[in-house]
Design a protein around this motif. Structure first.
Motif, PDB file in Angstrom:
ATOM      1  N   ASP B 139       7.910  -9.834  -7.486  1.00 21.54           N
ATOM      2  CA  ASP B 139       8.511  -8.804  -8.347  1.00 21.54           C
ATOM      3  C   ASP B 139       7.626  -7.577  -8.489  1.00 21.54           C
ATOM      4  O   ASP B 139       8.099  -6.470  -8.735  1.00 21.54           O
ATOM      5  CB  ASP B 139       8.786  -9.391  -9.741  1.00 21.54           C
ATOM      6  N   ASP B 140       6.321  -7.774  -8.345  1.00 19.46           N
ATOM      7  CA  ASP B 140       5.376  -6.685  -8.573  1.00 19.46           C
ATOM      8  C   ASP B 140       5.190  -5.881  -7.272  1.00 19.46           C
ATOM      9  O   ASP B 140       4.857  -6.434  -6.233  1.00 19.46           O
ATOM     10  CB  ASP B 140       4.050  -7.303  -9.037  1.00 19.46           C
ATOM     11  N   ALA B 141       5.400  -4.574  -7.347  1.00 20.80           N
ATOM     12  CA  ALA B 141       5.335  -3.744  -6.142  1.00 20.80           C
ATOM     13  C   ALA B 141       3.941  -3.759  -5.521  1.00 20.80           C
ATOM     14  O   ALA B 141       3.795  -3.752  -4.299  1.00 20.80           O
ATOM     15  CB  ALA B 141       5.738  -2.305  -6.477  1.00 20.80           C
ATOM     16  N   THR B 142       2.885  -3.786  -6.358  1.00 20.07           N
ATOM     17  CA  THR B 142       1.514  -3.794  -5.820  1.00 20.07           C
ATOM     18  C   THR B 142       1.266  -5.062  -5.016  1.00 20.07           C
ATOM     19  O   THR B 142       0.633  -5.020  -3.961  1.00 20.07           O
ATOM     20  CB  THR B 142       0.488  -3.747  -6.973  1.00 20.07           C
ATOM     21  N   ALA B 147       0.637  -7.630   0.169  1.00 18.67           N
ATOM     22  CA  ALA B 147       1.088  -8.663   1.097  1.00 18.67           C
ATOM     23  C   ALA B 147       1.374  -8.066   2.467  1.00 18.67           C
ATOM     24  O   ALA B 147       0.949  -8.586   3.494  1.00 18.67           O
ATOM     25  CB  ALA B 147       2.335  -9.352   0.539  1.00 18.67           C
ATOM     26  N   VAL B 148       2.106  -6.932   2.488  1.00 11.97           N
ATOM     27  CA  VAL B 148       2.403  -6.284   3.768  1.00 11.97           C
ATOM     28  C   VAL B 148       1.105  -5.837   4.426  1.00 11.97           C
ATOM     29  O   VAL B 148       0.900  -6.002   5.631  1.00 11.97           O
ATOM     30  CB  VAL B 148       3.344  -5.071   3.580  1.00 11.97           C
ATOM     31  N   GLU B 170      13.863  -2.513  -0.492  1.00 11.83           N
ATOM     32  CA  GLU B 170      12.546  -2.191  -1.073  1.00 11.83           C
ATOM     33  C   GLU B 170      12.630  -0.846  -1.799  1.00 11.83           C
ATOM     34  O   GLU B 170      12.989   0.167  -1.198  1.00 11.83           O
ATOM     35  CB  GLU B 170      11.502  -2.134   0.039  1.00 11.83           C
ATOM     36  N   ASP B 171      12.299  -0.820  -3.082  1.00 15.88           N
ATOM     37  CA  ASP B 171      12.437   0.443  -3.803  1.00 15.88           C
ATOM     38  C   ASP B 171      11.100   1.158  -4.013  1.00 15.88           C
ATOM     39  O   ASP B 171      11.067   2.302  -4.438  1.00 15.88           O
ATOM     40  CB  ASP B 171      13.159   0.232  -5.148  1.00 15.88           C
ATOM     41  N   ASP B 172       9.970   0.487  -3.676  1.00 17.62           N
ATOM     42  CA  ASP B 172       8.676   1.158  -3.800  1.00 17.62           C
ATOM     43  C   ASP B 172       8.411   1.932  -2.506  1.00 17.62           C
ATOM     44  O   ASP B 172       8.420   1.364  -1.417  1.00 17.62           O
ATOM     45  CB  ASP B 172       7.583   0.129  -4.047  1.00 17.62           C
TER      46      ASP B 172
END
Lengths: 433, 538
Positions: B139-142, B147-148, B170-172
């Motif tokens: 849930d956390d964008a960071t 991870a990527v 992906e919204d970030d």
């Protein structure tokens, strides 16, 4: 008349005194301990002095040696290389020690070497070193490069598939020679010259920012990279701190060190270092009966449960036990018979195996690679199957690959020689130039 | 009929009995045998390091919600087992509290009865990749971004496929761009023709993986494509070089701040009072040891201990400084050679005293969490937090000291005495007292430098020796008697050193700097900012 009387009387008194002194000296066997207790090297060498005191105490509790008590003569060469030679002379000439256990840095060993050879003394040198030396009067109980550096590189190459190499060291003889050997070894193994980065720093270097950043850049070229570190002494702490701070973890770029042991780690916050490697012939964490007993004895002797043991301590224990055995076998503490008796002697090491003294005055040792854990200990991740015989003259240096050492004379044309060129068939003294 | 009824009752009863009997059985299974995930996790205990990798890979195939926490505990070295029954335990690294992994309940177990499930580098690398793969949908964008980032360069077809599905939702923005890089990588490996857009996109990235990918591509692709890749590479290289310069300047500033901190106390004692204090380095060392002692008193509160060490180190080193001044130096004013020898002796005494009291071994000073880690600007430029803090600290100390010298009565008196001692005495200034306080102030500041250095280097008896020559160098270069000179010269030497180091090596860089200073002093014996005016003695 009266004068001659007095003279002869004082002469008699004097000779009596001398005789008494000789009798006193006969009562104990003196063992010299030549380790710096002050100055830069005190950090490492004080522990070895304590180890020797413990060993002497234990031997005396067992009834001494040849029916006599041992007496440790401790001197402080104060990390001052010329002073090492003076103190060595003092130990042999004035104190009449049967054997000396001492030195840490190669330069201190080089400084005392002429003294031991001139006065026919006996030195046990307990620290891993660069090789390229074999003296009749010295027994090298630490690792030669083929017992530490080469196996460590093999491990990185075969098990971790490292393709790019940083050889980082302090700027003095041990790292320079070791790196020369390693570079020749890597090139022979087919590593490209541009995949090797060599870096030297001054003693006590404390600002590692740019070097660590260079290593990071060097390591980001897509090939697995490792650092082989011969960084010595105090410079290690800021180096590892900087690695941790710049976020280089052991999974990305592992550092394998040849001078970092349990004792050095006890002065660092080991959290960021977990996973970095060290190659030694002994780790405190190795489980064996001898080691458990040794650790228990050491903690009791020093009166501190938090104290650690390390590789040079083990080397002193092995060296001391060998010397005791050799003296018992020779039935005397005279240097020449003891030197002859030393060769071939076997004593158990602390890792469950056996250490054997070879004709080139080096030992057989197992090679262990350990990963640093967050409690400051090492977890053994790799070890050689059997003990590796120490090689005084590296096979990877052009000048020394034809040179062998054999103090029984078997390989060296009958006459014992520490530096025998098998191609030309000449013995060029004890020091290779 | 009755027979049927009887049968029905009997069947019902039988069913009831089975159900009753089965319920506790099922419960028992829940706790043990029927929990294959737990059973599998437990096999980690006896497995060799090599086998553990296989087990972890098998575990990762499960969709058990406990998977990520399990892998995390293993990665962070928190996963233990009980020697008695092989149950998995979780040990909190900070508080040393032990909980059962299965039930999450606190467990009372001695240190010697539990053992860590150890990992090695290969296993930890695998764990990081596995965790990253599982966290792509976090849930956390960071977390998703990291991870990527972790998977970049190590992505396989499965991961690329997952990322292709995720990228649309992906919204970030940053994560999406990084995901796009992964997809671009795939195209570079699989397609012969790629449009310019892709190279444009990649040329804006700084991740080393992008550079490696493009380098590899430029070597294998058709000439037209290869030149596109080379263009992109050139753009990347230019930006990397730019950030490299910024990094070097930062390194220089940080080295400079250490030099300034070490030298600024000396700038007062040597610069203002003219005392050659060879024990200055040992006063720094005392400050570092004070930090260690205070940290021993409050081991659970590292940050507060460090802050508390600042005034404490000032007092300890300042007190020792006043003692040195009262007992030795005041008899030697105006005899620089004797002062030099006497203070050199004091430095040896202090070193050996520390060796005797604290042992010759180094002491480990723990860094608080706000001083570790990095401030990541981008993939090639990351500023280490401890250096940032120390640069700030150095400037604060400098500002405070300038304030003392310019705005307080003590500062006024110090300046008066240093400029013209007989005149100052004639004006009613007790020059002896001023000497003592000045020396105490300089020594105290050296102690404060020790607090900062304890975060960077060894806390050991030799700490001071490494800084004494550098300190004199900075003060002499900056101009004796001038705090600003010390600041400017410290930073100048730091930055010069760091620009020299890459091409000359650190040994030669040090030598070059020394040679430069010798030449400079020949030209301008009074340093960068010489004191001017009639008061200056010839």
């Amino acid at each position: 008349m009266k004068l001659t009387n007095t003279l002869s009387r004082s002469l008699i008194a004097g000779s009596l005194l001398l005789g008494a002194q000789q009798v006193m000296a006969q009562d104990t066997i003196k063992v010299g301990v030549l380790h710096s207790l002050s100055g830069t090297m005190a950090i490492s060498e004080t522990t070895l002095k304590d180890t020797m005191l413990m060993l002497v105490e234990q031997q005396n509790a067992k009834g001494g040696l040849l029916g006599k008590q041992l007496e440790a003569v401790v001197v402080d060469p104060a990390s001052d290389w010329p002073l090492f030679a003076e103190k060595a002379r003092e130990l042999i000439e004035n104190e009449g020690v049967a054997a000396t256990f001492g030195c840490w840095t190669s330069v201190s060993r080089k400084s005392v070497l002429p003294v031991f050879e001139e006065l026919n003394g006996l030195l046990f040198y307990p620290v891993q070193y660069e090789g390229e030396e074999s003296s009749k009067n010295v027994f090298y109980t630490g690792a030669a490069p083929n017992q530490q550096a080469i196996p460590a590189v093999d491990y990185l190459m075969n098990d971790l598939e490292v393709e790019r190499w940083v050889l980082a060291g302090t700027d003095y003889v041990y790292p320079r020679t070791t790196n020369k050997i390693l570079e020749a070894y890597l090139l022979a193994k087919g590593v490209a010259a541009e995949d090797i980065m060599i870096n030297y720093t001054p003693f006590g270097h404390s600002d590692w920012q740019s070097i660590v950043s260079d290593i990071k850049t060097f390591g980001s070229a897509g090939k697995k990279t490792a650092v082989v570190s011969t960084i010595n002494g105090d410079a290690n702490v800021p180096f590892y701190k900087e690695l941790g701070n710049q976020g280089i973890s052991a999974e990305d770029i592992p550092v394998v060190a040849f001078s970092v042991g349990e004792e050095e780690l006890s002065g660092i916050d080991t959290g960021p270092l977990v996973g970095h490697l060290a190659a030694w012939n002994y780790f405190m964490s190795v489980e064996s009966e001898e080691n458990d007993a040794f650790i228990a004895d050491w903690k009791a002797f020093i009166g501190d449960d938090a104290r650690v043991t390390n590789d040079p301590m083990e080397a002193h224990v092995i060296g001391f036990n060998m010397w005791v055995k050799a003296v018992e076998a020779a039935g005397t503490t005279d240097v020449d018979p003891v030197i002859d008796a030393m060769i071939g002697i076997e004593v158990p090491n602390m890792t469950g195996g056996t250490a054997k003294m070879l004709p080139n005055h080096h030992l057989t040792k197992p090679v262990l690679i350990g990963e640093i854990q967050d409690d400051g200990q090492f977890e053994v991740v790799w070890s050689t199957d059997a003990e590796v015989p120490g090689d005084a003259w590296s096979d990877f240096l052009p000048g020394s690959k034809d040179v062998v050492s054999d103090w029984t004379g078997e390989l060296t044309g009958g006459t014992p020689c520490g530096n025998y060129n098998t191609v030309t068939g000449t013995c060029s003294g004890q020091n290779y130039e | 009929m009755p027979a049927f009824f009887f049968h029905a009752v009997a069947a019902f009863l039988l069913l009831a009995i089975i159900t009753i009997a089965a319920t506790p059985l099922a419960a028992a299974q829940d706790a043990g045998a029927s929990d294959p995930f737990y059973e599998q996790a437990k096999t980690l205990v006896d497995a060799s390091l090599k086998d553990r990798r296989g087990i972890v890979e098998q575990l990762a195939a499960s969709d058990d919600p406990r998977l990520i926490p399990l892998l995390r505990h293993l990665l962070e070295g928190d996963l233990y087992y009980s020697k008695e029954d092989g149950e998995l335990l979780v040990v909190d690294g900070d508080t040393d509290a032990v909980t059962s992994w299965l039930t999450d309940e606190a467990v009372e177990i001695g240190k010697s009865d539990r053992k860590k499930i150890t990992t090695n580098n290969q296993l930890r690398g695998l764990l990081r990749d596995l965790i990253a793969r599982l966290q792509l949908t976090n849930d956390d964008a960071t977390v998703r971004y990291n991870a990527v980032r972790q998977l970049l360069g190590e992505e396989d077809d499965d991961t690329t496929e997952t990322i292709r599905e995720l990228i649309a939702s992906e919204d970030d923005r940053e994560t999406r761009e990084l995901m796009q890089v992964v997809l671009d990588f795939e195209r570079l490996s699989k397609e012969e023709q790629v449009e310019d857009d892709l190279f444009q996109r990649l040329s804006r990235r700084l991740e080393p993986e992008v550079k490696n990918k493009l380098t590899a591509y430029a070597e294998s692709a058709s000439p037209a494509m290869a030149s596109n890749a080379a263009d992109a590479l050139e753009k990347i290289d230019a930006r990397v070089r730019f950030y490299g310069h910024i990094e070097t300047i930062f390194f220089g500033l940080s080295l400079g701040s250490v030099l300034v901190l070490a030298a600024i106390g000396l700038a007062i004692t040597f610069g203002v009072m003219g005392v050659i204090n060879m024990a200055h380095g040992e006063l720094i060392m005392l400050g570092a040891y004070t930090t260690w002692v205070i940290q021993q008193w409050m081991p659970s509160n590292v940050g507060a201990a460090l802050l508390l060490s600042i005034p404490a180190a000032f007092l300890v080193a300042g007190f020792v400084g006043v003692l040195i001044e009262r007992l030795v130096i005041r008899y030697l004013y105006g005899r620089p050679l004797e002062t030099l020898l006497a203070t050199f002796g004091i430095s040896l005494i202090l070193q050996q005293a520390v060796r005797t009291i604290f042992s010759p071994l180094n002491r480990s000073v723990v860094s608080p969490s706000w001083m570790s880690g990095t401030l990541e600007i981008n993939s090639v430029l990351a500023l280490t937090n401890n250096r940032l803090v120390i640069i700030g600290f150095c400037l604060a100390v400098f500002a405070l000291l300038s304030l003392v010298m310019q705005r307080t009565r003590l500062g006024l008196e110090v300046r008066a005495v240093s400029q013209n001692r007989p005149m100052a005495r004639a004006m009613g200034i007790r020059s002896e007292r001023v000497d003592m306080l000045t020396f105490g102030l300089g020594s105290g500041v050296a102690g404060i430098a020790g607090v900062a250095l304890s975060q960077l280097t060894n806390v050991g008896p030799n700490l001071g020796q490494g800084y004494i020559i550098d300190s004199f160098m900075v003060v002499v270069f900056g101009g004796v008697g001038n705090l600003w000179g010390t600041l400017v010269s410290g930073f100048t030497l730091g930055i010069a050193n760091k620009f020299l180091e890459p091409w000359s090596g650190s040994v030669l860089a040090k030598i070059l700097i020394l040679v430069f200073i010798i030449l400079f002093i020949q030209k301008r014996p009074r340093g960068l900012f010489p004191q001017k005016g009639r008061a200056v003695e010839a």
